[in-house]
Design a protein around this motif. Structure first.
Motif, PDB file in Angstrom:
ATOM      1  N   ASP A 101      29.074  -2.500   6.250  1.00  0.00           N
ATOM      2  CA  ASP A 101      30.656  -2.321   7.100  1.00  0.00           C
ATOM      3  C   ASP A 101      31.913  -3.038   6.474  1.00  0.00           C
ATOM      4  N   ALA A 102      31.711  -1.739   5.398  1.00  0.00           N
ATOM      5  CA  ALA A 102      32.959  -2.981   4.569  1.00  0.00           C
ATOM      6  C   ALA A 102      34.003  -2.010   4.782  1.00  0.00           C
ATOM      7  N   MET A 103      35.387  -2.224   4.472  1.00  0.00           N
ATOM      8  CA  MET A 103      36.738  -1.818   4.158  1.00  0.00           C
ATOM      9  C   MET A 103      36.766  -2.110   2.860  1.00  0.00           C
ATOM     10  N   LEU A 104      37.129  -0.642   1.944  1.00  0.00           N
ATOM     11  CA  LEU A 104      37.485  -0.759   0.604  1.00  0.00           C
ATOM     12  C   LEU A 104      39.358  -0.325  -0.189  1.00  0.00           C
TER      13      LEU A 104
ATOM     14  N   GLY B 231      25.378   3.381   6.839  1.00  0.00           N
ATOM     15  CA  GLY B 231      26.015   2.446   7.288  1.00  0.00           C
ATOM     16  C   GLY B 231      27.708   3.127   7.354  1.00  0.00           C
ATOM     17  N   GLN B 232      28.715   1.626   7.687  1.00  0.00           N
ATOM     18  CA  GLN B 232      29.758   2.132   7.781  1.00  0.00           C
ATOM     19  C   GLN B 232      31.253   1.806   6.681  1.00  0.00           C
ATOM     20  N   LEU B 233      31.836   2.515   6.259  1.00  0.00           N
ATOM     21  CA  LEU B 233      33.072   2.159   5.120  1.00  0.00           C
ATOM     22  C   LEU B 233      34.224   3.010   5.829  1.00  0.00           C
TER      23      LEU B 233
ATOM     24  N   LEU C 259      20.693  -2.057  -0.718  1.00  0.00           N
ATOM     25  CA  LEU C 259      22.673  -3.220  -0.933  1.00  0.00           C
ATOM     26  C   LEU C 259      23.353  -2.597   0.464  1.00  0.00           C
ATOM     27  N   LEU C 260      23.945  -4.192   0.421  1.00  0.00           N
ATOM     28  CA  LEU C 260      24.757  -4.415   1.535  1.00  0.00           C
ATOM     29  C   LEU C 260      25.744  -4.564   1.388  1.00  0.00           C
ATOM     30  N   TRP C 261      26.882  -4.336   1.683  1.00  0.00           N
ATOM     31  CA  TRP C 261      28.388  -4.776   2.082  1.00  0.00           C
ATOM     32  C   TRP C 261      28.852  -4.823   3.060  1.00  0.00           C
TER      33      TRP C 261
END
Length: 244
Positions: free
Chosen positions: A145-148, A163-165, A119-121
């Motif tokens: 590299d996503a913001m939730l 990755g980074q969340l 997956l890629l967010w």
């Protein structure tokens, strides 16, 4: 409208600029299906999208009816809305979530990763609604590299973060298995509630960590919970608060 329960194959490019409905039965997508901005793609009970093609969503993807619909082909969402109005919608083919809204109405479920796919967010992923939006499988790759921003909660029930969340809302760890951060980073700026399972940090050096920023809360909200790591891991700095 794609109706009837017999199998169908779309070996072409489809561009939807209005309303396109798919009823029960499988559709093998071998080309590209573009659900453009302002358009709506409706999935009914038993609907299934498979094949080697790609579903590009810039508009609205809706699931209706009390049973389950499944997207098994690759999905690329670019600032579109994906919503389960009833029943369960499973995104099982991997792909890209680049911005957008992900929502489930009361009694419904939206499963963002229903299979062990890559997956890629990216960008800002948001969600409302009183149903369940969950991440339960698959691997978020190192380019994620996503913001939730899920004020009522995104349920993390399995899967691996590479990755980074950045959590800007409520992130709930409430499964029974292990959530893994492997050479990845989870930054908490609001609230994480761990109600079940284990958070495990793996990897070499100091590349795997959960960072609880000043003013944020990490709540161990039940007994018998665990956080562990086979490699080095970092938990917070100033503002790190553990509640139970």
């Amino acid at each position: 409208t794609f109706d009837g329960t017999e199998s169908k194959v779309a070996a072409c490019v489809i561009s939807n600029r209005g309303i396109l409905a798919q009823g029960a039965g499988p559709l093998a997508l071998e080309g590209g299906l573009f659900n453009n901005a302002g358009a709506t793609y409706l999935l009914g009970d038993g609907a299934r999208l498979d094949g080697g093609g790609v579903f590009f969503n810039y508009g609205v993807l809706l699931k209706s009816g009390p049973a389950t619909a499944r997207i098994g082909c690759r999905l690329q969402n670019y600032d579109g809305l994906i919503e389960a109005q009833a029943g369960t919608l499973v995104l099982a083919g991997g792909g890209v979530l680049s911005g957008g809204r992900f929502e489930a109405a009361a009694g419904a479920m939206l499963d963002l990763a229903g299979a062990a796919e890559d997956l890629l967010w990216r960008g800002l992923l948001t969600g409302q609604g009183s149903g369940v939006v969950q991440w339960a499988a698959g691997s978020l790759g190192p380019r994620s590299d996503a913001m939730l921003q899920f004020p009522v909660g995104l349920h993390w029930r399995g899967g691996t973060l590479r990755g980074q969340l950045v959590n800007l809302g409520l992130l709930q760890l409430d499964g029974t298995g292990t959530n893994i951060i492997c050479d990845g980073r989870l930054n908490n700026q609001r609230r994480i509630e761990q109600r079940g399972g284990t958070l495990q940090l793996l990897g070499s050096g100091a590349r795997s960590y959960c960072y609880n920023e000043a003013g944020a809360v990490y709540d161990f909200a039940a007994d018998g919970l665990a956080g562990r790591g086979e490699g080095p891991w970092r938990l917070g700095q100033a503002g790190w608060r553990l509640l139970h």
